[in-house]
Design a protein around this motif. Structure first.
Motif, mmCIF file in Angstrom:
data_model
loop_
_atom_site.group_PDB
_atom_site.id
_atom_site.type_symbol
_atom_site.label_atom_id
_atom_site.label_comp_id
_atom_site.label_asym_id
_atom_site.label_seq_id
_atom_site.Cartn_x
_atom_site.Cartn_y
_atom_site.Cartn_z
ATOM 1 N N LEU A 1 3.528 0.199 2.686
ATOM 2 C CA LEU A 1 3.266 -0.715 3.782
ATOM 3 C C LEU A 1 2.869 -2.064 3.197
ATOM 4 O O LEU A 1 1.970 -2.151 2.363
ATOM 5 N N VAL B 1 7.007 -1.291 6.988
ATOM 6 C CA VAL B 1 7.152 -0.082 6.188
ATOM 7 C C VAL B 1 8.361 -0.236 5.274
ATOM 8 O O VAL B 1 9.434 -0.686 5.699
ATOM 9 N N GLN C 1 0.856 -1.182 0.000
ATOM 10 C CA GLN C 1 0.000 0.000 0.000
ATOM 11 C C GLN C 1 0.893 1.234 0.000
ATOM 12 O O GLN C 1 1.790 1.377 0.839
ATOM 13 N N TYR C 2 0.660 2.134 -0.935
ATOM 14 C CA TYR C 2 1.401 3.388 -1.010
ATOM 15 C C TYR C 2 0.844 4.321 0.052
ATOM 16 O O TYR C 2 -0.351 4.606 0.073
ATOM 17 N N ILE C 3 1.718 4.801 0.962
ATOM 18 C CA ILE C 3 1.225 5.613 2.074
ATOM 19 C C ILE C 3 1.734 7.047 2.067
ATOM 20 O O ILE C 3 1.282 7.851 2.874
#
Length: 98
Positions: free
Chosen positions: A75, A80, A57-59
């Motif tokens: 993530l 991370v 997941q791009y955070i």
């Protein structure tokens, strides 16, 4: 309200000001470099890197105006992952995490 709470409320905006000023400076530097063709835009960097991070997941992203490096944060499975990208060439120059 205790004296400590009152002092924290007074000090909080003052402590945050240098951080906000630095962020504005970084954004202005990135904008000028992008406009002048010295730096790739964030959307182009994301378009190159995000699709390669399957299952993550791009955070978010940070930008260092001093080095011209974008650090994209992902993530995956509770871990991370930071991916450093040269803003001039778009090449991945470092990665931490799995």
């Amino acid at each position: 309200m205790t004296m400590i709470s009152a002092l924290l409320l007074i000090a909080a905006p003052t402590a945050a000001a240098p951080v906000l000023d630095q962020r504005r400076s970084d954004q202005a530097t990135a904008y000028a470099a992008r406009r002048d063709g010295r730096l790739l835009g964030l959307r182009e960097i994301e378009g190159r890197v995000v699709p390669t991070m399957k299952g993550a997941q791009y955070i978010g992203v940070d930008f260092d105006s001093g080095t011209g490096v974008y650090t994209l944060k992902f993530l995956r499975d509770g871990v991370v992952i930071w991916v450093d990208v040269d803003g001039r060439s778009g090449q991945v120059i470092g990665r931490t995490g799995r």
